[in-house]
Write an enzyme that holds these catalytic residues in place. Structure first.
Site, short mmCIF file in Angstrom:
data_model
loop_
_atom_site.label_atom_id
_atom_site.label_comp_id
_atom_site.label_asym_id
_atom_site.label_seq_id
_atom_site.Cartn_x
_atom_site.Cartn_y
_atom_site.Cartn_z
N GLY A 57 0.83 -1.21 0.00
CA GLY A 57 0.00 0.00 0.00
C GLY A 57 0.85 1.24 0.00
N THR A 58 1.16 1.74 -1.17
CA THR A 58 2.03 2.90 -1.24
C THR A 58 2.10 3.35 -2.69
OG1 THR A 58 4.22 3.71 -0.67
CG2 THR A 58 4.11 1.57 -1.69
N THR A 59 2.71 4.50 -2.92
CA THR A 59 3.07 4.88 -4.29
C THR A 59 4.50 5.38 -4.28
OG1 THR A 59 0.83 5.68 -4.59
CG2 THR A 59 2.42 6.23 -6.29
N ASP A 74 5.14 8.69 -1.74
CA ASP A 74 4.21 9.28 -0.76
C ASP A 74 4.73 8.95 0.63
OD1 ASP A 74 1.70 7.00 0.24
OD2 ASP A 74 3.55 6.50 -0.82
N LYS A 90 9.79 7.01 2.86
CA LYS A 90 9.81 5.87 1.94
C LYS A 90 10.99 5.91 0.99
CE LYS A 90 4.91 5.15 2.30
NZ LYS A 90 3.66 4.76 1.69
#
Lengths: 274, 251
Positions: A57-59, A74, A90
């Protein structure tokens, strides 16, 4: 009792002293450890992997262009539907010339990136020159491959500038390693790819490239619930990496789509300001 | 002192590792080997003892390649050399796999020397009885390099060096006559150094030249003979020039 054949591993990372043969009956037998006793081991393994494989769950995204590599991400961390943090770093700094991105298990990524940083430094000391992006990504990929199937969750991009110029690799917990010019990883990646691919040009200035990356992250955070927080943008050039910006995506939203107030709303806004 | 040479792991009271020193002795009895670094080529030369008539000389190669850009010649126990060379060759390929880059000369020398050192600090084993001359071009910078290792596991880079039988004389010659050379001049310098201690002739010398473009090239016997002839001619000319014009003998 099924026994796993580890004779192919010279030094298994889980057993630094070497894998020890269990029963000691036949010292010439291949080293092994015991597997769980169950009727359907393959099914069990599949279930275990599904359980331990959190959706990333991330970009995060990175791309190579004329002036080097842009890396953006993000900063939201989620546990199911709960947003556990809006300020996760991140993008990790492996060394002054290389960046890594985190997608998947934060602990796994953080630990193995730090481990990679150590290995890169040792390489520098032993060989009197910096390790190439190719070499660094391969070291990480080989480590992750040796833990294949054991539940690591790592989807990372290694970006850097070495003697051969800018380099970008995608490495994941399956042991896959891809060289490329444009990557996006995470649940928000489809949205990011949409913006990134349509706006990408090799000949961009650093500002243009950074803005493209920023917009791509913003759009991903808009549509993907698991992405949000702050859009960080880094640039890797011949002198090393530099953080360019860190903008809250909520503020970016109003920057890109400023509110056009109806006359009544405008009046209300004016009177409350007065 | 004899009590301190039983097992390799034991130091003598005055700080010697006798097994290592005995290994160096074995090297001193091995065939002469020389290496000369030029600007664009590096030359390895090895003394070839007379081959028995029935032996297939092609199976006795004393200068071997470790990779397309690295070669090795050694003096000492040939069987030990074979083991070391095999390990080094595997390491060259392993390095290519793990970092997608060919080894540098320094890296593989460090690996070989590390291996030799390991066997001076383990139980129940003896050191490798050989000194190796490792040459090659660094894949990125293209700089030529010549390194030497010895049974103790030390290594260093050289412009020119010799090992094996009569290495001191060869090294003296090289110290006196070394200068930066390229191409054929480097080959000549290496052969001249070898000729100091070896019987002249193409069948007693094995020469290989490492260049960046062509890798390792073993010289044919005929080629070596031709160069030896050139060298002899130059020597004769130098002698003649030194001698004063002939005087009538004094009575």
């Amino acid at each position: 009792m099924m026994e796993l054949d580890l004779s192919g591993f010279e030094s298994c990372p889980l057993f630094p002293g070497g894998v020890v043969a269990d029963h000691g009956e036949n010292p010439l037998a291949a080293a092994s450890f015991q597997l769980p006793a169950c009727s359907d081991f393959d099914g069990f393994q599949k279930d275990a992997i599904q359980m331990t494989k959190p959706a990333k769950g991330t970009t995060t995204l990175a791309f190579v262009f004329k002036e080097g590599v842009i890396v953006a991400a993000d900063s939201r961390a989620t546990m199911g539907g709960y947003i556990s943090s809006q300020s996760v770093k991140k993008i990790v700094e492996i060394n002054p010339h290389m960046l890594g991105t985190i997608a998947g298990g934060a602990a796994d990524c953080q630990f193995w990136h730090r481990n990679l940083g150590i290995k890169c430094r040792l390489h520098e000391l032993a060989n009197k020159r910096r390790i190439s992006v190719t070499g660094a990504s391969k070291l990480l990929a080989n480590i992750l491959y040796s833990y294949k199937g054991m539940g690591l969750s790592v989807g990372t991009m290694i970006a850097g500038w070495d003697e051969k110029g800018p380099g970008l690799y995608y490495v994941d917990n399956e042991g896959g390693r891809l060289k490329g010019t444009r990557f996006s990883v995470g649940s928000g990646s489809p949205y990011a790819y949409g913006v990134l691919d349509s706006g990408y040009q090799f000949n961009m200035s650093v500002e243009e490239a950074a803005e493209l990356a920023r917009r791509a992250i913003y759009h991903a955070t808009f549509h993907d619930g698991a992405s949000g927080g702050v859009a960080s943008v880094y640039h890797v050039g011949p002198q090393g990496w530099k953080k360019l910006s860190g903008d809250d995506v909520g503020e970016l939203h109003y920057k890109y789509y400023p509110m056009i107030l109806t006359p009544t709303e405008q009046e209300m806004a004016d009177t409350s300001a007065a | 002192m004899a009590r301190y040479d039983r097992a390799i792991t034991v130091f003598s009271p005055d700080g010697h590792l006798f097994q290592v020193e005995y290994a160096l002795e074995a090297v001193r009895k091995g065939n002469a080997a020389v290496g000369v670094r030029g600007t664009d080529a590096i030359v390895l030369g090895v003394e070839k003892k007379s081959t028995p008539k029935l032996q297939d000389s092609r199976s006795v190669r004393k200068i071997v390649s470790l990779d397309t850009h690295i070669a090795l010649a050694c003096a000492g126990l040939k069987a030990d050399a074979r083991v070391l060379i095999n390990r080094a060759r595997i390491e060259c390929q392993s390095h290519r796999l793990t970092v997608e880059d060919p080894v540098t000369v320094e890296y593989i020398t460090r690996y070989i020397a590390g291996l030799q050192q390991k066997y001076t600090q383990s139980g129940g084993v003896r050191p490798f009885g050989l000194s190796a001359l490792i040459v090659g071009f660094d894949p990125d910078t293209g700089v030529p390099a010549l390194y030497q290792t010895d049974p103790s596991g030390t290594f260093s880079a050289w412009k020119a060096n010799a090992t094996g039988r009569n290495s001191n004389s060869m090294r003296e010659f090289l110290e006196k006559n070394y200068k930066e050379t390229s191409g054929q001049e480097t080959v000549k310098l290496a052969i001249r150094a070898l000729l100091e201690v070896v019987e002249s002739g193409g069948k007693n010398i094995e020469i290989a030249v490492m260049t960046k473009e062509q890798g390792l090239r073993q010289l044919e016997e005929a080629e070596i003979d031709a160069i030896v002839a050139e060298i002899e001619a130059e020597k004769a000319a130098a002698e003649a020039a030194k001698k004063p014009p002939s005087k009538d003998s004094l009575v």
